[in-house]
Design a protein around this motif. Structure first.
Motif, mmCIF file in Angstrom:
data_model
loop_
_atom_site.group_PDB
_atom_site.id
_atom_site.type_symbol
_atom_site.label_atom_id
_atom_site.label_comp_id
_atom_site.label_asym_id
_atom_site.label_seq_id
_atom_site.Cartn_x
_atom_site.Cartn_y
_atom_site.Cartn_z
ATOM 1 N N ILE A 111 29.099 -46.688 -15.157
ATOM 2 C CA ILE A 111 29.700 -47.598 -13.926
ATOM 3 C C ILE A 111 30.638 -47.003 -13.503
ATOM 4 O O ILE A 111 31.611 -46.646 -13.888
ATOM 5 C CB ILE A 111 29.936 -48.881 -14.802
ATOM 6 C CG1 ILE A 111 28.627 -49.469 -15.696
ATOM 7 C CG2 ILE A 111 30.154 -49.867 -13.730
ATOM 8 C CD1 ILE A 111 29.059 -50.713 -16.494
ATOM 9 N N LEU A 112 30.372 -46.697 -12.108
ATOM 10 C CA LEU A 112 31.397 -46.151 -11.092
ATOM 11 C C LEU A 112 31.794 -47.234 -10.243
ATOM 12 O O LEU A 112 31.204 -47.569 -9.184
ATOM 13 C CB LEU A 112 30.763 -45.015 -10.404
ATOM 14 C CG LEU A 112 31.867 -44.480 -9.399
ATOM 15 C CD1 LEU A 112 32.779 -43.642 -10.021
ATOM 16 C CD2 LEU A 112 30.891 -43.329 -8.435
ATOM 17 N N PRO A 113 32.704 -48.338 -10.624
ATOM 18 C CA PRO A 113 33.280 -49.160 -9.358
ATOM 19 C C PRO A 113 33.495 -48.499 -8.055
ATOM 20 O O PRO A 113 34.494 -47.601 -8.298
ATOM 21 C CB PRO A 113 34.391 -49.862 -10.107
ATOM 22 C CG PRO A 113 34.354 -49.477 -11.639
ATOM 23 C CD PRO A 113 33.729 -48.259 -11.615
ATOM 24 N N ALA A 114 33.024 -49.106 -6.955
ATOM 25 C CA ALA A 114 33.469 -48.628 -5.899
ATOM 26 C C ALA A 114 34.832 -48.828 -5.199
ATOM 27 O O ALA A 114 34.918 -49.746 -4.526
ATOM 28 C CB ALA A 114 32.144 -49.084 -4.885
ATOM 29 N N LEU A 115 35.785 -48.099 -5.594
ATOM 30 C CA LEU A 115 37.119 -48.351 -5.582
ATOM 31 C C LEU A 115 37.468 -48.004 -3.929
ATOM 32 O O LEU A 115 38.419 -48.894 -3.477
ATOM 33 C CB LEU A 115 38.191 -47.566 -6.198
ATOM 34 C CG LEU A 115 37.992 -47.676 -7.910
ATOM 35 C CD1 LEU A 115 38.774 -46.736 -8.427
ATOM 36 C CD2 LEU A 115 38.334 -49.056 -8.319
ATOM 37 N N GLY A 116 36.823 -47.304 -3.380
ATOM 38 C CA GLY A 116 37.330 -46.859 -2.035
ATOM 39 C C GLY A 116 38.863 -46.181 -2.528
ATOM 40 O O GLY A 116 38.666 -45.032 -3.359
ATOM 41 N N THR A 117 39.841 -46.679 -1.827
ATOM 42 C CA THR A 117 41.305 -45.906 -2.045
ATOM 43 C C THR A 117 41.848 -47.005 -2.799
ATOM 44 O O THR A 117 43.287 -46.854 -3.019
ATOM 45 C CB THR A 117 41.849 -45.851 -0.861
ATOM 46 O OG1 THR A 117 42.229 -46.814 -0.040
ATOM 47 C CG2 THR A 117 41.222 -44.757 -0.064
ATOM 48 N N HIS A 118 41.284 -48.167 -3.264
ATOM 49 C CA HIS A 118 42.039 -49.019 -4.261
ATOM 50 C C HIS A 118 42.417 -48.572 -5.621
ATOM 51 O O HIS A 118 41.835 -47.333 -6.111
ATOM 52 C CB HIS A 118 41.068 -50.447 -4.520
ATOM 53 C CG HIS A 118 40.661 -50.961 -3.167
ATOM 54 N ND1 HIS A 118 39.568 -51.806 -3.373
ATOM 55 C CD2 HIS A 118 41.056 -50.815 -2.021
ATOM 56 C CE1 HIS A 118 39.345 -52.424 -2.060
ATOM 57 N NE2 HIS A 118 40.227 -51.827 -1.234
ATOM 58 N N ALA A 119 43.280 -49.137 -6.310
ATOM 59 C CA ALA A 119 43.964 -48.523 -7.626
ATOM 60 C C ALA A 119 42.746 -48.929 -8.478
ATOM 61 O O ALA A 119 41.870 -49.905 -8.446
ATOM 62 C CB ALA A 119 45.129 -49.511 -8.001
ATOM 63 N N PRO A 120 42.606 -48.073 -9.388
ATOM 64 C CA PRO A 120 41.692 -48.210 -10.540
ATOM 65 C C PRO A 120 41.712 -49.473 -11.241
ATOM 66 O O PRO A 120 42.836 -50.222 -11.505
ATOM 67 C CB PRO A 120 42.116 -46.969 -11.653
ATOM 68 C CG PRO A 120 42.727 -45.937 -10.896
ATOM 69 C CD PRO A 120 43.506 -47.047 -9.776
ATOM 70 N N MET A 121 40.602 -50.059 -11.801
ATOM 71 C CA MET A 121 40.667 -51.333 -12.440
ATOM 72 C C MET A 121 41.220 -51.331 -13.791
ATOM 73 O O MET A 121 41.166 -50.330 -14.298
ATOM 74 C CB MET A 121 39.049 -51.572 -12.626
ATOM 75 C CG MET A 121 38.351 -52.203 -11.316
ATOM 76 S SD MET A 121 36.859 -52.792 -11.596
ATOM 77 C CE MET A 121 36.939 -54.130 -12.432
ATOM 78 N N THR A 122 41.970 -52.141 -14.150
ATOM 79 C CA THR A 122 42.614 -52.359 -15.501
ATOM 80 C C THR A 122 41.697 -52.856 -16.483
ATOM 81 O O THR A 122 40.514 -53.283 -16.203
ATOM 82 C CB THR A 122 43.705 -53.300 -15.341
ATOM 83 O OG1 THR A 122 43.371 -54.673 -15.258
ATOM 84 C CG2 THR A 122 44.912 -52.949 -14.344
ATOM 85 N N ALA A 123 41.945 -52.670 -17.924
ATOM 86 C CA ALA A 123 41.298 -53.137 -18.744
ATOM 87 C C ALA A 123 40.705 -54.452 -18.680
ATOM 88 O O ALA A 123 39.570 -54.921 -18.966
ATOM 89 C CB ALA A 123 41.911 -52.583 -20.062
ATOM 90 N N THR A 124 41.860 -55.132 -18.487
ATOM 91 C CA THR A 124 41.703 -56.860 -18.244
ATOM 92 C C THR A 124 40.850 -57.278 -17.060
ATOM 93 O O THR A 124 39.939 -57.859 -17.220
ATOM 94 C CB THR A 124 43.128 -57.482 -18.058
ATOM 95 O OG1 THR A 124 43.991 -56.991 -19.157
ATOM 96 C CG2 THR A 124 43.241 -58.966 -17.898
ATOM 97 N N GLN A 125 40.894 -56.443 -15.886
ATOM 98 C CA GLN A 125 40.136 -56.585 -14.744
ATOM 99 C C GLN A 125 38.731 -56.271 -15.289
ATOM 100 O O GLN A 125 37.683 -57.215 -14.947
ATOM 101 C CB GLN A 125 40.469 -56.021 -13.752
ATOM 102 C CG GLN A 125 41.680 -56.311 -13.200
ATOM 103 C CD GLN A 125 42.345 -55.380 -11.987
ATOM 104 O OE1 GLN A 125 41.847 -54.252 -11.745
ATOM 105 N NE2 GLN A 125 43.365 -55.951 -11.064
ATOM 106 N N ILE A 126 38.559 -55.160 -15.962
ATOM 107 C CA ILE A 126 36.868 -54.930 -16.373
ATOM 108 C C ILE A 126 36.346 -55.880 -17.114
ATOM 109 O O ILE A 126 35.452 -56.323 -17.106
ATOM 110 C CB ILE A 126 37.122 -53.438 -17.180
ATOM 111 C CG1 ILE A 126 37.274 -52.264 -15.896
ATOM 112 C CG2 ILE A 126 35.538 -53.386 -17.947
ATOM 113 C CD1 ILE A 126 37.448 -51.021 -16.706
ATOM 114 N N ARG A 127 37.291 -56.487 -18.247
ATOM 115 C CA ARG A 127 36.689 -57.432 -19.031
ATOM 116 C C ARG A 127 36.324 -58.709 -18.360
ATOM 117 O O ARG A 127 35.355 -59.549 -18.666
ATOM 118 C CB ARG A 127 37.711 -57.800 -20.282
ATOM 119 C CG ARG A 127 37.268 -58.627 -21.305
ATOM 120 C CD ARG A 127 38.162 -58.665 -22.365
ATOM 121 N NE ARG A 127 38.349 -57.399 -23.047
ATOM 122 C CZ ARG A 127 37.653 -56.895 -23.884
ATOM 123 N NH1 ARG A 127 36.611 -57.541 -24.342
ATOM 124 N NH2 ARG A 127 37.997 -55.446 -24.747
ATOM 125 N N SER A 128 37.272 -59.022 -17.528
ATOM 126 C CA SER A 128 37.056 -60.543 -16.597
ATOM 127 C C SER A 128 35.881 -60.472 -15.836
ATOM 128 O O SER A 128 35.218 -61.133 -15.773
ATOM 129 C CB SER A 128 38.437 -60.798 -15.844
ATOM 130 O OG SER A 128 38.017 -61.735 -15.116
#
Length: 251
Positions: A111-128
């Motif tokens: 799974i490669l979240p399409a961040l663009g130039t955003h900050a990487p997802m945190t563990a909490t965000q991934i779980r949510s």
């Protein structure tokens, strides 16, 4: 529906008879406009008041993979959903539904979240966004998109095309089509872009090749895309399927 309730409420056990419980009017509209192609899924349907249920999404995903696997051996899939800034797109649930199917059929995935130039997802965000099952997997299936380094330029849109698309506002620049290297990795049998089709201030409508060429793109392409969007003006792009940057991306 409240996005949080929908995110937390998805369960395969809830699907079955409920997946066919929409009104006959909606079903007729969906069936009358649904088309198919050998290598691409086209699912067109719904009305301004319809709600696409998770069970209907699961049916669509199952049908897509079942048909695809009749003609292609699928052992490894790259999934590209949006990141946490698009939490309310319902892409988290769609990703869960897709990975549920892949896990049931012993198909590997990344799974490669399409961040663009955003900050990487945190563990909490991934779980949510993506749920406990994916968040707890070891090793993690999630890869951070390195938009500065881990990209390849697969082509260039020449400056005359840029000039034409922008009505000669931008005349001296070429657009580099850049994409994360994983998208070009031959170990993947399928690259699946997951996202929402909603108005976007830069590309007019989000998703489609924007998810790949911008969300999983490189710094030069991302910067130039937003520069072009600012130069031509939001009024020429927002909510429009045909607009300067979209014309460039589809060149």
């Amino acid at each position: 529906l409240d996005a949080k309730k929908r995110e937390m409420g998805y369960s395969q056990e809830n699907c079955g008879a409920a997946a066919t419980s929409s009104s006959s009017k909606d079903n007729d509209a969906s069936n009358s406009t649904k088309t198919s192609a050998p290598t691409m899924l086209h699912e067109i349907g719904g009305t301004p008041t319809s709600i696409v249920t998770d069970c209907q999404i699961e049916e669509t995903v199952t049908q897509f993979f079942t048909n695809r696997m009749k003609t292609q051996q699928i052992q490894n899939v790259l999934l590209i959903p949006p990141d946490y800034t698009r939490y309310h797109s319902h892409s988290g649930v769609i990703t869960r539904i897709v990975t549920d199917f892949l896990l049931q059929h012993n198909i590997s995935f990344t799974i490669l979240p399409a961040l663009g130039t955003h900050a990487p997802m945190t563990a909490t965000q991934i779980r949510s966004m993506f749920g406990d099952t994916l968040a707890d997997m070891t090793p993690s299936p999630f890869v951070v998109h390195d938009w500065r380094n881990n990209v390849t330029t697969i082509g260039v849109v020449p400056s005359p095309i840029i000039a034409k698309a922008t009505n000669n506002i931008v005349t001296d620049l070429e657009y580099p089509a850049q994409i994360n290297n994983l998208c070009l990795d031959s170990k993947f049998d399928l690259v699946l872009s997951i996202g929402q089709v909603v108005p976007h201030e830069v590309t007019g409508m989000a998703n489609y090749n924007k998810n790949l060429l911008v969300g999983a793109g490189g710094v030069d392409a991302i910067n130039l895309s937003h520069y072009i969007g600012a130069i031509v003006g939001m009024e020429t792009s927002m909510g429009r399927a045909s607009n300067p940057l979209r014309d460039i991306l589809e060149h």
